[in-house]
Design a protein around this motif. Structure first.
Motif, mmCIF file in Angstrom:
data_model
loop_
_atom_site.group_PDB
_atom_site.id
_atom_site.type_symbol
_atom_site.label_atom_id
_atom_site.label_comp_id
_atom_site.label_asym_id
_atom_site.label_seq_id
_atom_site.Cartn_x
_atom_site.Cartn_y
_atom_site.Cartn_z
ATOM 1 N N THR A 123 78.670 73.258 -26.824
ATOM 2 C CA THR A 123 79.698 72.462 -26.704
ATOM 3 C C THR A 123 79.498 71.410 -25.752
ATOM 4 O OG1 THR A 123 80.892 73.959 -25.059
ATOM 5 C CG2 THR A 123 81.298 74.205 -27.369
ATOM 6 N N VAL A 124 80.200 70.338 -25.711
ATOM 7 C CA VAL A 124 80.059 69.204 -24.690
ATOM 8 C C VAL A 124 81.352 68.841 -24.181
ATOM 9 C CG1 VAL A 124 79.408 66.706 -24.292
ATOM 10 C CG2 VAL A 124 77.878 68.130 -25.643
ATOM 11 N N THR A 125 81.553 68.729 -22.874
ATOM 12 C CA THR A 125 82.845 68.511 -22.301
ATOM 13 C C THR A 125 82.593 67.265 -21.425
ATOM 14 O OG1 THR A 125 83.389 70.781 -22.301
ATOM 15 C CG2 THR A 125 84.720 69.411 -20.667
ATOM 16 N N PHE A 126 83.531 66.100 -21.128
ATOM 17 C CA PHE A 126 83.502 65.190 -20.438
ATOM 18 C C PHE A 126 84.721 65.456 -19.395
ATOM 19 C CE2 PHE A 126 81.844 63.722 -24.492
ATOM 20 C CZ PHE A 126 80.478 63.381 -24.174
ATOM 21 N N PRO A 127 84.463 65.920 -18.182
ATOM 22 C CA PRO A 127 85.477 66.386 -17.151
ATOM 23 C C PRO A 127 85.697 64.817 -16.474
ATOM 24 C CG PRO A 127 83.547 67.263 -16.506
ATOM 25 C CD PRO A 127 83.049 66.641 -17.874
ATOM 26 N N MET A 128 87.030 64.739 -16.117
ATOM 27 C CA MET A 128 87.298 63.566 -15.370
ATOM 28 C C MET A 128 87.049 63.916 -13.644
ATOM 29 S SD MET A 128 90.547 61.094 -15.548
ATOM 30 C CE MET A 128 90.313 60.642 -17.040
ATOM 31 N N ASP A 129 86.519 63.222 -12.850
ATOM 32 C CA ASP A 129 86.497 63.279 -11.601
ATOM 33 C C ASP A 129 87.679 63.017 -10.686
ATOM 34 O OD1 ASP A 129 86.264 60.818 -11.029
ATOM 35 O OD2 ASP A 129 83.831 60.694 -10.784
ATOM 36 N N SER A 130 87.727 63.359 -9.368
ATOM 37 C CA SER A 130 89.021 62.938 -8.320
ATOM 38 C C SER A 130 89.286 61.238 -8.560
ATOM 39 C CB SER A 130 88.900 63.451 -7.084
ATOM 40 O OG SER A 130 87.527 62.731 -6.495
ATOM 41 N N ALA A 131 88.307 60.464 -9.006
ATOM 42 C CA ALA A 131 88.487 59.073 -9.053
ATOM 43 C C ALA A 131 88.763 58.733 -10.220
ATOM 44 C CB ALA A 131 87.274 58.417 -8.618
#
Length: 564
Positions: free
Chosen positions: A435-443
């Motif tokens: 699987t591939v995930t695109f997590p969003m950072d704090s910015a």
């Protein structure tokens, strides 16, 4: 009378086992491969071996598209890196005969091998811990094409020019084909026979593997062989393979013959338990840590079961062999279609035939609910935010693109694969068990791509190219020569980008990543790091790829030495 009543009872039980449950399993197995059941596509062949007997085997698709020859269980395949366990076994037979030791220095048998100031043993070679640079990446950097005729002599000459290792022997694990070419050469020199002759006499003939050989002559005619293919926008094309080297690859065999090989690990017809135990024991690094690599194969667990396995990929061939010693069940999958994930298909077969033995943890409710959703729509702006390059390791770039609302992932030397959303930022990969995930950072930015494979999670950092003008790039232009590869590249500015040109290869685009660091758009020319002197002048660059690090190219002002 007693015996008469006993026999039908045993007979009925046997029939139930053979034609009841097993027939259901066989039907499920065949359904996995229906998309290749065509006269218009290459295909797949598989075999499931239980207690030394093939309980099911089947072929699908075409061995040769030009002549319409179907794949059957007797079709001969090039099985790529599965070859490595045979090479180790040959070495072990010589050790058993007192001809050598796994602890011997490679230079004892190949004196022209470079002296790196460190002892590299046969065990290092057999366990991917030698630190040697990989032969395929060196060859491509040196200007070879993978469809060239590549002989053992070519590889040995290239190895003899190397001046550095990737790391000290035994310090790390890094998959290395070079070590197995060297092991095959050791077998040849110690035995006085060609490696193909030795393995034929001492392995294939005793095991009755009549359709198996190490293919060391690219002009040799082999009956019933499959040819390999890949697919592009125009349809299927031939993926040409002209290897004339052995050890790391080039074993030709059938699923019938390979079943005899897997059975030998239980019967010991050739070799003995001490050889099998050594081959199956995980390696230990210098720091005392152990990992899943053994000798010529990998050991680990699959859903709670002990597994010994290896896969292979050359040209359009994709192969996999898994052995489950406790259950005495082996699964073999061969394909001549580059898009096939043979390992994934093999484990789908395991799920069918060992369903009652598997330990499967229940999936979290949240994940299960996600996977039951039939259609997930993601806004175009969000999809666009995922697109770009992500660096998993130096030179290994995962490229994510969007085409009319469909995301695609492309990695070096593999076909493009579509991504299917299971949530707004999680995706499954078509034909691949990950699987591939695109997590969003704090910015609020997508700065990494998370890759999950086999329970392991890895991060690939997003690469943001530097914005260098053509004038800025001229500083890097010029001719560069590598003594280790005996080859020259010319770097020049084309349009607005830096390009590396070689007389035998297509142009390589170099994208700036950091100051003096560029990424190439080919798998073997991954990261280019420029070297400066005390006056801040560029004197050369080092190229690194996944399995070959820091090959030095020196900037030259005159015609370089003639290649030899």
């Amino acid at each position: 009378m007693k015996s008469t009543t006993f026999f039908p009872s045993a007979f009925l039980i046997t029939c139930c086992l053979l034609f009841g449950c097993q027939s259901t399993d066989n039907k499920q197995a065949d359904e996995l491969f229906t998309q290749w059941n065509s006269v218009h596509t290459p295909g797949v062949v598989f075999a499931v071996v239980k207690n030394g007997t093939i309980i099911h085997k089947q072929g699908f698709g075409q061995a040769n598209l030009e002549y319409g020859i179907p794949i059957t269980p007797t079709t001969v395949f090039h099985i790529a890196s599965i070859s490595k366990q045979f090479t180790v076994f040959a070495i072990m037979l010589l050790e058993k005969g007192g001809k050598l030791s796994l602890e011997d220095d490679i230079r004892k048998y190949i004196p022209e091998f470079p002296d790196f100031g460190k002892t590299i043993t046969l065990r290092h070679l057999a366990s991917h811990t030698s630190g040697l640079r990989d032969q395929w990446e060196l060859l491509v950097m040196a200007g070879w094409r993978m469809d060239d005729v590549i002989t053992v002599e070519n590889i040995l000459k290239l190895i003899s020019r190397q001046q550095q290792l990737n790391f000290d022997p035994g310090e790390q694990f890094m998959y290395c084909n070079t070590g197995f070419t060297l092991l095959a050469e050791v077998v040849a020199r110690v035995s006085g026979q060609r490696f193909a002759e030795f393995t034929e006499q001492y392995i294939f003939q005793p095991l009755g593997m009549q359709n198996t050989l190490f293919y060391d002559d690219h002009e040799k005619v082999v009956k019933n062989r499959a040819y390999s293919y890949y697919q592009d926008s125009t349809g299927y094309k031939k993926s040409v393979l002209n290897y004339a080297n052995v050890g790391a690859t080039s074993l030709f065999t059938t699923v019938d013959d390979l079943s005899r090989w897997t059975t030998n690990f239980y019967t010991g017809q050739v070799g003995d338990t001490s050889i099998f135990r050594t081959m199956n024991t995980p390696i230990v690094l210098n720091n005392g840590e152990s990992m899943g690599g053994a000798l010529g194969q990998f050991v680990g667990e699959y859903k709670g079961l002990n597994e010994i396995q290896h896969g292979g990929a050359d040209a359009g061939f994709r192969t996999h062999l898994s052995r489950f010693p406790d259950q005495q069940l082996d699964v073999i999958v061969f394909s001549n279609d580059a898009s096939v994930n043979a390992g994934w298909l093999a484990h789908q077969l395991v799920d069918i035939y060992l369903a009652d033995s598997l330990e499967v943890e229940p999936e979290p409710v949240e994940k299960a609910e996600k996977e039951t959703e039939l259609d997930i729509t993601i806004e175009e702006e969000t999809l666009h935010s995922y697109c770009g390059d992500y660096e998993l390791q130096p030179g290994f770039i995962i490229n994510i693109t969007n085409d009319q609302g469909q995301l695609y992932a492309k990695v070096p030397n593999e076909p493009q694969r579509s991504l299917k959303p299971t949530s707004n930022d999680d995706f499954s990969v078509d034909g691949w068990d990950g699987t591939v995930t695109f997590p969003m950072d704090s910015a609020g930015e997508i700065s990494v791509l998370e890759l999950s494979v086999g329970g392991q999670k890895m991060e690939a950092a997003r690469v943001k190219p530097l914005d260098l003008s053509p004038q800025d790039l001229t500083e890097y232009t010029g001719r560069y020569y590598s003594e280790e590869l005996a080859t020259t590249y010319t770097l020049t500015v084309v349009d607005t980008g830096l390009v590396a040109k070689h007389i035998r290869l297509s142009n390589i685009s170099l994208a700036p990543r950091k100051k003096d660091i560029f990424s190439g758009d080919t798998w073997a020319f991954g990261e280019v790091s420029f070297v400066r002197n005390a006056s801040d002048d560029i004197t050369g660059f080092q190229v690194s790829s996944g399995r070959a690090k820091n090959i030095l190219f020196t900037k030259v002002k005159k015609k370089p030495p003639t290649n030899n």
